[in-house]
Design a protein around this motif. Structure first.
Motif, PDB file in Angstrom:
ATOM      1  N   ALA A 156       1.182  -1.436  -0.071  1.00  0.00           N
ATOM      2  CA  ALA A 156       0.288   0.443  -0.082  1.00  0.00           C
ATOM      3  C   ALA A 156       0.498   1.144   0.120  1.00  0.00           C
ATOM      4  N   MET A 157       1.594   1.693   0.969  1.00  0.00           N
ATOM      5  CA  MET A 157       2.699   2.500   0.706  1.00  0.00           C
ATOM      6  C   MET A 157       3.617   2.889  -0.776  1.00  0.00           C
ATOM      7  N   ALA A 158       3.883   1.541  -1.180  1.00  0.00           N
ATOM      8  CA  ALA A 158       4.812   1.653  -2.415  1.00  0.00           C
ATOM      9  C   ALA A 158       3.157   2.134  -2.978  1.00  0.00           C
ATOM     10  N   ALA A 159       2.652   1.790  -3.779  1.00  0.00           N
ATOM     11  CA  ALA A 159       0.992   2.284  -4.540  1.00  0.00           C
ATOM     12  C   ALA A 159       1.013   3.525  -4.191  1.00  0.00           C
ATOM     13  N   ARG A 160       0.830   4.072  -2.999  1.00  0.00           N
ATOM     14  CA  ARG A 160       0.800   5.856  -2.975  1.00  0.00           C
ATOM     15  C   ARG A 160       1.678   6.523  -2.914  1.00  0.00           C
ATOM     16  N   CYS A 161       3.268   5.971  -3.267  1.00  0.00           N
ATOM     17  CA  CYS A 161       4.634   7.119  -3.549  1.00  0.00           C
ATOM     18  C   CYS A 161       4.273   7.061  -5.294  1.00  0.00           C
ATOM     19  N   LYS A 162       3.899   5.318  -5.431  1.00  0.00           N
ATOM     20  CA  LYS A 162       3.473   6.018  -7.184  1.00  0.00           C
ATOM     21  C   LYS A 162       3.149   6.706  -7.342  1.00  0.00           C
ATOM     22  N   ALA A 163       1.634   6.861  -7.062  1.00  0.00           N
ATOM     23  CA  ALA A 163       1.038   7.702  -7.804  1.00  0.00           C
ATOM     24  C   ALA A 163       0.816   8.617  -7.750  1.00  0.00           C
ATOM     25  N   GLU A 164       2.209   9.463  -6.605  1.00  0.00           N
ATOM     26  CA  GLU A 164       2.403  10.899  -6.360  1.00  0.00           C
ATOM     27  C   GLU A 164       3.654  11.294  -6.582  1.00  0.00           C
TER      28      GLU A 164
END
Length: 296
Positions: A194-202
């Motif tokens: 989930a953390m990696a996905a939030r980073c990719k989105a930003e």
């Protein structure tokens, strides 16, 4: 007078015209549901479709449309499925302005062309998938450490040659051991994803996100000075802390600490020099109370 290759997106049940050309040149591709059009019919049925004399009634029945120049009406259409084994992967099609344009021999030749094209396209897909797996961290879906370093070394050389700015962000989940100890390693894995996905989105498309090791991520920011990198790190920090991560029905509040460093031709000779300063900045963020950005 026209040639088309459309590939199937099985997940979304859509076709994409990846190659579409007529006598005026190549046309931009479009995506559409397999419930529409001549190609959609071929994918759904898995059969050849030869329309010897296309008319408005047939077009309405197939929910199809013209492309390219329209001063001459298309009369003949031949569409053949592309197959990988028993699976239909797309469609190859031709069209002509005259009715009854294609003979039985033409159809046989086109079927062989479709078979050869399907093999080539499937081999290309398998090669791309193999390469994707080789460069991607299987848990997080970001670049693995080895490929991150390959890309980062290339960006460092570009920054050195053209005197362009470049920065690095190191990211570490706060109190990750506590998450693993109390909720288990599977929950910890879900938190990292989930953390990696939030980073990719930003991040921008040019930014390089990789797994550095364990619960640490690393971001390479081309064309970004220290000020821009700190701003990017703050956006990532806020995105991770903005709302709890839901794991097996439980909401877990998660934060991360960030270390930022920028490439300097005067003091850095290697990528490792920048990463070392970012790592020391990360340590300072941890020591100062976590859930913050520090820069060196």
């Amino acid at each position: 007078q026209a040639f088309l290759i459309a590939l199937l997106d099985e997940e979304n049940q859509e076709l994409e015209d990846v190659y579409l050309v007529d006598r005026d040149g190549r046309w931009p591709g479009v995506r559409y549901s397999i419930k529409r059009g001549i190609c959609g019919y071929v994918v759904r049925t898995g059969r050849n479709l030869y329309i010897e004399d296309l008319n408005e009634q047939i077009m309405r029945e197939l929910d199809t449309w013209y492309f390219g120049r329209t001063e001459r009406t298309v009369r003949s259409v031949l569409a053949v499925p592309l197959r990988a084994g028993e699976r239909v992967t797309g469609v190859i099609a031709v069209q002509a302005y005259d009715p009854h344009a294609y003979t039985e021999t033409d159809i046989e030749v086109f079927e062989q062309l479709a078979a050869n094209a399907a093999i080539a396209l499937e081999n290309a897909r398998l090669f791309a998938e193999t390469r994707r797996l080789a460069i991607t961290d299987s848990l997080l879906g970001v670049y693995n450490r080895r490929h991150f370093f390959e890309l980062a070394h290339a960006e460092i050389e570009r920054a050195r040659r053209y005197h362009h700015p470049l920065s690095v962000i190191m990211i570490d989940v706060d109190e990750f051991k506590r998450i693993n100890d109390t909720l288990g390693h599977l929950a910890g894995d879900q938190v990292l994803r989930a953390m990696a996905a939030r980073c990719k989105a930003e991040l921008r498309t040019v930014d390089v996100l990789g797994r550095y090791g364990g619960e640490e991520l690393v971001v390479l920011l081309p064309e970004t000075d220290m000020t821009g990198a700190v701003e990017a790190a703050e956006r990532l920090r806020a995105a991770i802390a903005s709302e709890p991560i839901v794991v097996d029905g439980s909401a877990i509040s998660v934060t991360a600490s960030f270390g930022v460093a920028s490439w300097s031709a005067d003091q850095d000779t290697r990528l490792e020099d920048v990463l070392d300063r970012a790592d020391r900045a990360l340590y300072e963020a941890k020591r100062s109370g976590r859930n913050r950005v520090c820069a060196l």
